[in-house]
Design a protein around this motif. Structure first.
Motif, PDB file in Angstrom:
ATOM      1  N   ILE A   1      38.908  39.533  30.438  1.00  0.00           N
ATOM      2  CA  ILE A   1      39.904  38.485  30.726  1.00  0.00           C
ATOM      3  C   ILE A   1      40.901  38.970  31.774  1.00  0.00           C
ATOM      4  CG2 ILE A   1      41.809  37.144  29.745  1.00  0.00           C
ATOM      5  CD1 ILE A   1      40.219  37.137  27.086  1.00  0.00           C
ATOM      6  N   GLY A   2      41.312  40.230  31.653  1.00  0.00           N
ATOM      7  CA  GLY A   2      42.241  40.792  32.630  1.00  0.00           C
ATOM      8  C   GLY A   2      41.651  40.842  34.028  1.00  0.00           C
ATOM      9  N   VAL A   3      40.395  41.267  34.124  1.00  0.00           N
ATOM     10  CA  VAL A   3      39.726  41.359  35.426  1.00  0.00           C
ATOM     11  C   VAL A   3      39.596  39.982  36.066  1.00  0.00           C
ATOM     12  CG1 VAL A   3      37.489  41.827  36.508  1.00  0.00           C
ATOM     13  CG2 VAL A   3      38.492  43.503  34.956  1.00  0.00           C
TER      14      VAL A   3
ATOM     15  N   SER B   1      45.367  36.125  40.061  1.00  0.00           N
ATOM     16  CA  SER B   1      46.093  34.854  40.122  1.00  0.00           C
ATOM     17  C   SER B   1      47.322  34.913  39.223  1.00  0.00           C
ATOM     18  CB  SER B   1      45.175  33.707  39.679  1.00  0.00           C
ATOM     19  OG  SER B   1      45.911  32.543  39.402  1.00  0.00           O
ATOM     20  N   THR B   2      48.477  34.577  39.783  1.00  0.00           N
ATOM     21  CA  THR B   2      49.701  34.541  38.971  1.00  0.00           C
ATOM     22  C   THR B   2      49.563  33.536  37.845  1.00  0.00           C
ATOM     23  OG1 THR B   2      51.039  35.148  40.897  1.00  0.00           O
ATOM     24  CG2 THR B   2      52.189  34.151  39.019  1.00  0.00           C
ATOM     25  N   TRP B   3      49.041  32.366  38.192  1.00  0.00           N
ATOM     26  CA  TRP B   3      48.849  31.314  37.195  1.00  0.00           C
ATOM     27  C   TRP B   3      47.820  31.739  36.158  1.00  0.00           C
ATOM     28  CZ3 TRP B   3      44.491  28.482  35.818  1.00  0.00           C
ATOM     29  CH2 TRP B   3      44.725  27.369  34.988  1.00  0.00           C
ATOM     30  N   GLY B   4      46.714  32.315  36.613  1.00  0.00           N
ATOM     31  CA  GLY B   4      45.657  32.741  35.690  1.00  0.00           C
ATOM     32  C   GLY B   4      46.117  33.840  34.753  1.00  0.00           C
ATOM     33  N   GLY B   5      46.872  34.798  35.282  1.00  0.00           N
ATOM     34  CA  GLY B   5      47.380  35.872  34.437  1.00  0.00           C
ATOM     35  C   GLY B   5      48.339  35.371  33.386  1.00  0.00           C
ATOM     36  N   SER B   6      49.229  34.461  33.792  1.00  0.00           N
ATOM     37  CA  SER B   6      50.184  33.892  32.833  1.00  0.00           C
ATOM     38  C   SER B   6      49.455  33.113  31.743  1.00  0.00           C
ATOM     39  CB  SER B   6      51.170  32.977  33.556  1.00  0.00           C
ATOM     40  OG  SER B   6      51.931  33.702  34.490  1.00  0.00           O
TER      41      SER B   6
END
Length: 215
Positions: A39-41, A46-51
């Protein structure tokens, strides 16, 4: 019966429960680690994806463990299945968060240098980014493991394996001769397992993190 006498007469069962407890946590941590790093990779660029990844995995921790296991019982039944699912979900957040933080913290110049010598994106990820991000990822794994050691005791509610059975039996029979001994044996056993796992992670860190990164 004193606590030491209780340990002497019940040592075989306690060792079995301790093994099952450690095995359940270890197996769930393997799954949570693989999923968390994946999931981290997928999301760290992406800022949105990480959040979204961090918020989604954090949501599981807002659900009380007893309630989550209770909700899973009608779906997957009693025993190992609800315990494994619940523990895996609870173990995700620290690993996902630290994977994202670690990967984002890799020096861009090193990634650019790897690109300059012709490395593919996959090669950069596995040979440059993940090794450099490994220290915070390992810290996340350590935090998750300590959390799951305690949460795994709740698995006894769903007839799951582990030292939680000793604790629940003691609580259910409060006032009887060995009730306190049962609770103490289960609790101390979990603390000892947590310390052993953490010592193993320290050793893994020494073996897998280069001295330059540690310093």
């Amino acid at each position: 019966m004193s606590f030491l006498e209780y340990l002497s007469t019940r040592h075989q069962q306690l060792l079995t429960d301790a093994y099952q407890h450690a095995s359940a946590v270890f197996q769930c941590m393997v799954v949570a680690t693989l999923l968390g790093i994946l999931i981290g990779v997928v999301s760290y660029r992406s800022t949105w994806g990480g959040s979204l990844a961090i918020t989604s995995t954090a949501t599981f921790l807002t659900v009380p463990s007893l309630a989550l296991i209770g909700l899973l019982i009608p779906l997957v039944g009693l025993g190992v299945a609800p315990s494994v699912i619940a523990l895996t979900l609870y173990g995700l957040l620290p690993i996902v968060r630290n994977s994202i933080v670690g990967l984002r913290g890799v020096d861009p110049s090193l990634v650019d240098a790897a690109t300059g010598i012709g490395m593919s994106r996959a090669a950069r990820l596995f040979k440059v980014e993940l090794p450099l991000a490994w220290p915070p990822i390992l810290t996340g794994i350590r935090v998750s493991t300590q959390m799951l050691m305690g949460i795994a005791a709740i698995a006894a509610y769903a007839s799951g394996p582990g030292l939680g059975n000793e604790i629940f039996r003691g609580i259910a029979s409060l006032g009887s001769a060995n009730a306190i001994n049962q609770v103490l044996a289960g609790t101390i056993g979990i603390v000892i397992l947590a310390l052993l796992f953490d010592a193993a992670y320290v050793l893994i860190g020494r073996l897998t993190i280069s001295r330059g990164i540690r310093d």
